[in-house]
Scaffold this motif. Structure first.
Motif, mmCIF file in Angstrom:
data_model
loop_
_atom_site.group_PDB
_atom_site.id
_atom_site.type_symbol
_atom_site.label_atom_id
_atom_site.label_comp_id
_atom_site.label_asym_id
_atom_site.label_seq_id
_atom_site.Cartn_x
_atom_site.Cartn_y
_atom_site.Cartn_z
ATOM 1 N N ARG A 172 0.822 -1.216 0.000
ATOM 2 C CA ARG A 172 0.000 0.000 0.000
ATOM 3 C C ARG A 172 0.856 1.267 0.000
ATOM 4 O O ARG A 172 0.347 2.371 -0.170
ATOM 5 N N ASP A 180 0.230 6.345 3.101
ATOM 6 C CA ASP A 180 0.252 5.371 2.016
ATOM 7 C C ASP A 180 -0.151 6.057 0.706
ATOM 8 O O ASP A 180 -0.327 7.281 0.657
ATOM 9 N N ASN A 191 -3.583 2.061 8.988
ATOM 10 C CA ASN A 191 -3.925 0.874 8.214
ATOM 11 C C ASN A 191 -4.194 -0.289 9.168
ATOM 12 O O ASN A 191 -4.407 -0.076 10.364
#
Length: 329
Positions: A18, A85, A92
């Motif tokens: 990511r 990201d 995340n």
């Protein structure tokens, strides 16, 4: 190691996909910290800290912590930043836990802090308080008086197994502090003590130095909006007692002088220091005691001795004024 949740190679690769950080070269658990799982992550691009958030950290609080670090860094304060990201997210998930990748901060924490370290800490803490003045987000201190009440109740049944009579002593101290504690910032009458963003966990292992020069703060996961003097009281407890339990007034004076060289304390703040020092000692006594009585099976981390803070609390209880900490008004 402070690792409660382990991650495998596939999970790490999926997480890094990511970001624009390259592939992982190594990812090793870090033998520091108590609250979260931390890894030293080395990628093709740089070195980072990967933190998986556990236990007391609430997911809804994470944007406050991550955005605060980035805000303070933008203001020139030395601290890590949360890496975005490709979609602009700093938060995340990996291995079923919320996580963030944080920039790596150079420096080491002082195992034996001296007066120069304390002076540098005081100056940097004042700069943190000033840099946070225009941070738009708010977070109530979940480990202030209201939070202590639940910890007191949870620890009462078994506290005496750690020290006979400890349960009653804690209850007596909590009742006294609750009666004298100022209201939450913003609800403390017409002239509340100065308040704003505080770190709330400035122990030596959260403050990095290069030699005796401050190089940055880490671990903002107890940061909140509260009284500045309370943040200083936490520092007095964490930095100004020697290994034998003796209070070092030289270190305390250096800490407070360093702070006031950047942001002078009000008379009200000076007057509040003994109360806040007692409260800070009780706060860490309670959280350490709770962890001691509720150890996580299989966790690679050893709970810290709660009685260290019982001894510090006893010192603060006999203090008659802020002069005991090396400050005069």
């Amino acid at each position: 190691m402070a690792v409660y949740t382990e991650i495998d190679d596939d999970q790490l690769a999926a997480l890094l996909a990511r970001y624009d950080l390259g592939t992982a070269i190594s990812c090793k658990g870090i033998a520091e910290g108590v609250e979260n799982s931390n890894y030293l992550l080395v990628t093709e691009k740089d070195t980072y800290i990967l933190t998986l958030y556990e236990r007391r950290v609430k997911r809804d609080d994470l944007p406050y912590f991550l955005d605060l670090m980035n805000h303070l860094a933008a203001k020139g304060l030395a601290c890590p930043t949360a890496i975005h990201d490709r979609e602009g997210n700093t938060l995340n998930e990996v291995a079923g836990r919320p996580c963030a990748i944080i920039s790596f901060l150079k420096g080491v924490w002082p195992r034996k802090p001296n007066a120069r370290h304390c002076q540098e800490l005081g100056m940097a803490t004042a700069k943190l308080h000033l840099a946070g003045r225009d941070f738009p987000m708010q977070r109530v201190n979940a480990l202030s008086v209201d939070g202590w009440a639940k910890l007191v109740a949870d620890c009462q049944p078994n506290a005496d197994s750690v020290r006979p009579g400890l349960a009653q002593e804690i209850l007596r101290e909590f009742d006294g502090l609750k009666a004298g504690w100022p209201d939450a910032p913003g609800r403390a009458g017409d002239r509340p003590l100065p308040h704003g963003v505080i770190h709330a966990d400035l122990f030596p292992d959260n403050v990095f130095f290069l030699g005796e020069q401050f190089s940055g703060f880490i671990d903002f996961y107890f940061a909140c909006n509260d009284y500045f003097a309370y943040d200083l009281a936490i520092c007095l407890n964490a930095w100004c007692f020697e290994a034998d339990g003796a209070f070092n007034v030289t270190k305390a004076r250096a800490l407070l002088n360093g702070y006031e060289s950047v942001r002078p304390l009000t008379d009200g703040e000076v007057h509040s220091l003994p109360l806040f020092a007692r409260g800070a000692a009780l706060r860490f006594l309670l959280t350490r005691l709770y962890d001691w009585l509720n150890q996580v099976p299989g966790a690679l981390v050893k709970p810290k001795d709660p009685l260290e803070y019982w001894q510090k609390l006893k010192f603060h209880r006999q203090v008659l004024g802020a002069s005991a900490y090396g400050i005069e008004r």
